[in-house]
Design an enzyme around this catalytic site. Structure first.
Site, PDB file in Angstrom:
ATOM      1  N   PRO A   9       0.861  -1.165   0.045  1.00 49.03           N
ATOM      2  CA  PRO A   9      -0.061  -0.073   0.261  1.00 49.03           C
ATOM      3  C   PRO A   9       0.829   1.343  -0.117  1.00 49.03           C
ATOM      4  CG  PRO A   9      -0.132  -1.078   2.226  1.00 49.03           C
ATOM      5  CD  PRO A   9       0.395  -2.104   0.974  1.00 49.03           C
ATOM      6  N   ASN A  10       0.418   2.369  -0.868  1.00 44.80           N
ATOM      7  CA  ASN A  10       0.811   3.516  -0.908  1.00 44.80           C
ATOM      8  C   ASN A  10       2.180   3.636  -1.755  1.00 44.80           C
ATOM      9  OD1 ASN A  10      -1.271   4.890   0.726  1.00 44.80           O
ATOM     10  ND2 ASN A  10      -0.481   3.924   2.477  1.00 44.80           N
ATOM     11  N   ARG A  17       4.267  10.816  -1.934  1.00 47.36           N
ATOM     12  CA  ARG A  17       4.147  10.419  -0.587  1.00 47.36           C
ATOM     13  C   ARG A  17       5.415  10.957   0.316  1.00 47.36           C
ATOM     14  NH1 ARG A  17       4.832   4.221   1.129  1.00 47.36           N
ATOM     15  NH2 ARG A  17       3.874   5.232   3.264  1.00 47.36           N
ATOM     16  N   TYR A  22      10.847   9.051   1.495  1.00 50.41           N
ATOM     17  CA  TYR A  22      10.572   8.074   0.388  1.00 50.41           C
ATOM     18  C   TYR A  22      11.388   8.723  -1.087  1.00 50.41           C
ATOM     19  CZ  TYR A  22       7.604   5.568   3.679  1.00 50.41           C
ATOM     20  OH  TYR A  22       7.134   4.890   4.499  1.00 50.41           O
ATOM     21  N   ASN A  74       8.129  -5.485  -1.035  1.00 46.59           N
ATOM     22  CA  ASN A  74       8.120  -4.235   0.163  1.00 46.59           C
ATOM     23  C   ASN A  74       6.543  -4.366   0.557  1.00 46.59           C
ATOM     24  OD1 ASN A  74       7.638  -1.977   1.786  1.00 46.59           O
ATOM     25  ND2 ASN A  74       9.008  -0.816   0.257  1.00 46.59           N
ATOM     26  N   ALA A  77       3.089  -1.001   4.940  1.00 48.04           N
ATOM     27  CA  ALA A  77       2.427  -1.096   6.181  1.00 48.04           C
ATOM     28  C   ALA A  77       2.137  -2.502   6.731  1.00 48.04           C
ATOM     29  CB  ALA A  77       1.211  -0.139   6.381  1.00 48.04           C
ATOM     30  N   HIS A  80       4.038  -4.939   9.123  1.00 44.89           N
ATOM     31  CA  HIS A  80       3.707  -4.741  10.441  1.00 44.89           C
ATOM     32  C   HIS A  80       2.511  -5.305  11.069  1.00 44.89           C
ATOM     33  CE1 HIS A  80       6.970  -1.891   9.386  1.00 44.89           C
ATOM     34  NE2 HIS A  80       6.160  -1.001   8.994  1.00 44.89           N
ATOM     35  N   ASP A  87       2.330 -16.150   5.886  1.00 49.42           N
ATOM     36  CA  ASP A  87       2.080 -17.198   5.453  1.00 49.42           C
ATOM     37  C   ASP A  87       1.954 -17.640   4.252  1.00 49.42           C
ATOM     38  OD1 ASP A  87       1.619 -17.946   8.199  1.00 49.42           O
ATOM     39  OD2 ASP A  87      -0.680 -17.895   8.146  1.00 49.42           O
ATOM     40  N   GLU A  98      12.768  -9.088   1.659  1.00 50.55           N
ATOM     41  CA  GLU A  98      12.065  -7.975   2.211  1.00 50.55           C
ATOM     42  C   GLU A  98      12.766  -6.886   1.986  1.00 50.55           C
ATOM     43  OE1 GLU A  98      12.079  -8.035   6.418  1.00 50.55           O
ATOM     44  OE2 GLU A  98      10.514  -6.622   6.529  1.00 50.55           O
ATOM     45  N   HIS A 100      12.584  -2.426   2.245  1.00 51.01           N
ATOM     46  CA  HIS A 100      11.917  -1.168   2.904  1.00 51.01           C
ATOM     47  C   HIS A 100      12.918   0.158   2.190  1.00 51.01           C
ATOM     48  CE1 HIS A 100       9.082  -3.460   5.123  1.00 51.01           C
ATOM     49  NE2 HIS A 100      10.392  -4.093   5.755  1.00 51.01           N
ATOM     50  N   ARG A 107      12.117   4.170  13.202  1.00 50.67           N
ATOM     51  CA  ARG A 107      10.881   5.096  12.775  1.00 50.67           C
ATOM     52  C   ARG A 107      10.254   5.001  14.399  1.00 50.67           C
ATOM     53  NH1 ARG A 107       8.755   4.994   7.131  1.00 50.67           N
ATOM     54  NH2 ARG A 107       7.209   6.422   8.009  1.00 50.67           N
ATOM     55  N   ARG A 111       6.369   0.172  13.994  1.00 56.57           N
ATOM     56  CA  ARG A 111       7.064  -0.183  12.695  1.00 56.57           C
ATOM     57  C   ARG A 111       8.321  -1.222  12.836  1.00 56.57           C
ATOM     58  NH1 ARG A 111       5.066   3.088   8.610  1.00 56.57           N
ATOM     59  NH2 ARG A 111       4.366   5.288   9.653  1.00 56.57           N
TER      60      ARG A 111
HETATM   61  C1  DHK Z   1       6.905   1.654   3.600  1.00 52.59           C
HETATM   62  C2  DHK Z   1       5.601   1.915   4.228  1.00 52.59           C
HETATM   63  O1  DHK Z   1       4.694   2.205   3.531  1.00 52.59           O
HETATM   64  C3  DHK Z   1       5.785   1.746   5.635  1.00 52.59           C
HETATM   65  O2  DHK Z   1       4.404   1.314   6.029  1.00 52.59           O
HETATM   66  C4  DHK Z   1       6.772   0.982   6.232  1.00 52.59           C
HETATM   67  C5  DHK Z   1       7.821   1.244   4.295  1.00 52.59           C
HETATM   68  C6  DHK Z   1       8.047   1.395   5.676  1.00 52.59           C
HETATM   69  C7  DHK Z   1       9.447   1.678   3.503  1.00 52.59           C
HETATM   70  O3  DHK Z   1      10.017   2.025   4.081  1.00 52.59           O
HETATM   71  O4  DHK Z   1       9.169   1.326   2.156  1.00 52.59           O
HETATM   72  O5  DHK Z   1       6.561   1.312   7.846  1.00 52.59           O
END
Ligand code: DHK
Length: 142
Positions: A9-10, A17, A22, A74, A77, A80, A87, A98, A100, A107, A111
């Site tokens: 997401p996002n 964002r 980011y 990635n 959110a 967490h 699974d 993984e 990020h 943070r 998280r």
């Molecule tokens: C991206 C997100 O959207 C957060 O919810 C994570 C992660 C961190 C990132 O650093 O790519 O906590």
């Protein structure tokens, strides 16, 4: 070798964002960067992004049916919160890294938990978008 890059997401709003965290590069910029990395590594790459947990579970299953050799994920959110994603990675047994963009451990305290980490061969965090390239190289043994 086929690597699938899955974003949660996002991540579709990269560039918009919280650019102070980011960066200013977009999701399309990320895909272009990883297409170039795949070409340099001589591997196939494909992409999936969703804001929905179940769709991400389905994408992990689909990677198995598509004979994908490695996953870069990635979960954003859902890192967490999601036992379902943990699974799913365990179920398909595909080597998964993984990633990020930020370092979630430095943070907010909420998280610091990563459910998916237990099913991953490695975690790359806090390296910005190049962290995804690093994950691809790791899956290729380079
Ligand atoms: C991206 C997100 O959207 C957060 O919810 C994570 C992660 C961190 C990132 O650093 O790519 O906590």
């Amino acid at each position: 070798m086929h690597i699938r890059v899955i974003n949660g997401p996002n991540m579709d709003l990269l560039g918009l964002r919280q650019p102070e965290l980011y960066g200013r590069e977009t999701y399309e910029d990320l895909c272009a960067m990883l297409r170039a990395e795949a070409a340099a590594l001589g591997v196939q790459v494909s992409f999936f992004q969703s804001n929905h947990e179940g769709a991400l579970v389905d994408a992990i299953h689909q990677a198995y049916f598509d004979h994908v050799d490695g996953i870069v994920i990635n979960p954003a959110a859902y890192t967490h919160t999601s036992v379902a994603l943990l699974d799913a990675v365990k179920a398909v047994g595909i080597p998964t890294v993984e990633v990020h963009v930020t370092d979630p451990d430095s943070r907010e305290p909420f998280r610091r938990v990563s459910y998916i980490r237990a099913a991953c061969v490695a975690t790359i965090k806090g390296r910005g978008l190049p962290g995804y390239q690093e994950a691809m190289r790791l899956l290729c043994g380079k």
